[in-house]
Design a protein around this motif. Structure first.
Motif, short mmCIF file in Angstrom:
data_model
loop_
_atom_site.label_atom_id
_atom_site.label_comp_id
_atom_site.label_asym_id
_atom_site.label_seq_id
_atom_site.Cartn_x
_atom_site.Cartn_y
_atom_site.Cartn_z
N THR A 205 -6.13 -7.85 -5.79
CA THR A 205 -5.02 -7.12 -6.10
C THR A 205 -4.63 -7.48 -7.35
N LEU B 228 2.39 -5.89 -2.20
CA LEU B 228 1.39 -5.94 -1.46
C LEU B 228 0.79 -7.61 -1.26
N ASP C 170 -3.68 -0.10 6.26
CA ASP C 170 -4.26 -0.35 4.93
C ASP C 170 -3.66 -1.54 4.23
N THR C 171 -2.65 -2.17 4.88
CA THR C 171 -2.20 -3.39 4.06
C THR C 171 -2.99 -4.59 3.78
N ASN D 145 -8.39 4.65 -5.59
CA ASN D 145 -8.02 3.49 -6.17
C ASN D 145 -7.47 3.85 -7.76
N HIS E 29 1.04 -1.15 -0.06
CA HIS E 29 0.07 0.10 0.09
C HIS E 29 0.90 1.11 0.00
N HIS F 103 5.12 1.76 5.53
CA HIS F 103 3.91 1.02 6.25
C HIS F 103 4.60 0.13 7.22
N PHE G 249 1.29 2.35 -4.54
CA PHE G 249 0.58 1.13 -4.62
C PHE G 249 1.92 0.31 -5.28
N PRO H 237 -8.52 -4.38 -1.50
CA PRO H 237 -7.44 -3.55 -1.21
C PRO H 237 -7.62 -2.25 -1.62
N SER H 238 -6.62 -1.68 -0.79
CA SER H 238 -6.48 0.01 -0.97
C SER H 238 -5.30 0.19 -1.80
N ALA H 239 -5.57 1.01 -2.85
CA ALA H 239 -4.52 1.40 -3.93
C ALA H 239 -4.20 2.88 -3.96
#
Length: 342
Positions: free
Chosen positions: A261, A220, A186-187, A311, A167, A171, A215, A208-210
């Motif tokens: 992902t 990830l 957010d991972t 995203n 992410h 992190h 990203f 998932p958060s991009a």
């Protein structure tokens, strides 16, 4: 020890001395910070933005602790919805230290580059209105984590930190062996309670958060797989709340994250940048419906509006980075020699 006053709606008691605090960012049920209490000592994981600080301090009061009881403030990364309130919160916590990924240290001490980056995504006016003035943290109160680092809360509760890129490169995530769960920032993705199935958070939908600008799908996926190696029962998500309950549940969530992902990467590889917004909307709403979410499309799209936009931006940036890397490799004689020698 908890006081006898009823808990406010924003403070959600979980188990094992853990409380989720709805920071009020964007809307209810969107952004959480966590308070861990162990033998009269406390740690915050993520803080939300400046406007959340009164809620975090009220949470301490409602569980019967003073500001002197907080030993650690641990942002999972420096994005402002996770760490924007760290500096302001630290002004109220005389004995606490901030524990942050080494790539995030400089951004907490001098948040100017962080703010400039957020302004590049959202615009200066929106950043000021949303986050206010981001307060720096004194350098002597900031400690860099490292992969495999362990701190002990209350003399008996180890909290393990590991590096979790994908992410963002800055992190880290926090493993709490006591509850058998990950505080994952957010991972481990995003999951809103409005999309839960009939078993509530045990039947959550996750994605998932991009979010721009770092990203990295392969990184990830590697982080997710590494975290699942711990056999977690719970994910403590910033967006939003605790999900899981058993390894079977978290394994299902992890598979959703890995599959989506891959879908994100395919989307970025096959669609023009101008089409990514619509492609992301279709991908997420189709996934939610496949999971069994019963919300109509308009409601689902409204709840996901913020994430769809971010995203898509994140995928566009990753798409450009991949193109730049490909161009550099083609132009580099050393790269050609390396390929020719294999």
């Amino acid at each position: 020890m908890r006081t006898h006053h009823p808990l406010p709606a924003f403070l959600l008691p979980l188990s094992h001395g853990i409380y989720a605090i709805d920071t009020g960012f964007e809307r209810p049920g969107f952004d959480a910070a966590y308070l861990i209490v162990q033998e009269g000592r406390a740690a915050f994981i993520d803080t939300g933005h400046n406007a959340a600080v009164p809620r975090l301090l009220a949470a301490l009061e409602h569980v019967g602790l003073s500001v002197d009881a907080v030993d650690w403030v641990i942002p999972t990364h420096v994005h402002l919805d996770h760490a924007g309130g760290v500096g302001l919160l630290m002004q109220h916590l005389p004995h606490a230290q901030v524990l942050i990924h080494p790539r995030g240290v400089r951004h907490l001490i001098d948040p100017s580059a962080l703010i400039a980056g957020a302004e590049g995504v959202y615009g200066a006016e929106v950043v000021q209105k949303t986050y206010g003035t981001v307060v720096p943290v004194s350098a002597e109160r900031v400690l860099a984590s490292h992969d495999g680092m362990e701190v002990v809360l209350g003399g008996s509760r180890p909290l393990l930190l590991i590096d979790t890129p994908g992410h963002a490169r800055h992190h880290h995530c926090v493993w709490d062996a006591r509850s058998h769960g990950w505080f994952s920032g957010d991972t481990l993705g995003i999951s809103y309670r409005e999309f839960d199935g009939p078993q509530g958070p045990h039947s959550a939908w996750i994605f998932p958060s991009a979010t721009p600008v770092q990203f990295d799908p392969p990184a990830l996926k590697a982080s997710i797989e590494r975290m699942m190696g711990f056999g977690p029962h719970w994910f403590y998500l910033t967006h939003f709340g605790r999900v899981g309950g058993h390894l079977d549940h978290t394994s299902r969530l992890a598979m959703q994250l890995l599959d989506l992902t891959d879908a994100y990467a395919t989307l970025a590889s096959t669609q023009a940048e101008n089409d990514l917004l619509q492609g992301m909307r279709h991908t997420l709403i189709t996934s939610a419906r496949s999971h069994g979410a019963t919300l109509n499309e308009a409601t689902a799209a409204a709840l996901l509006r913020h994430d769809i936009a971010l995203n898509a931006q994140g995928l566009a940036i990753w798409q450009r980075q991949k193109a730049d890397e490909s161009s550099t490799q083609k132009a580099s004689p050393s790269s050609f020699r390396a390929r020719a020698s294999n």
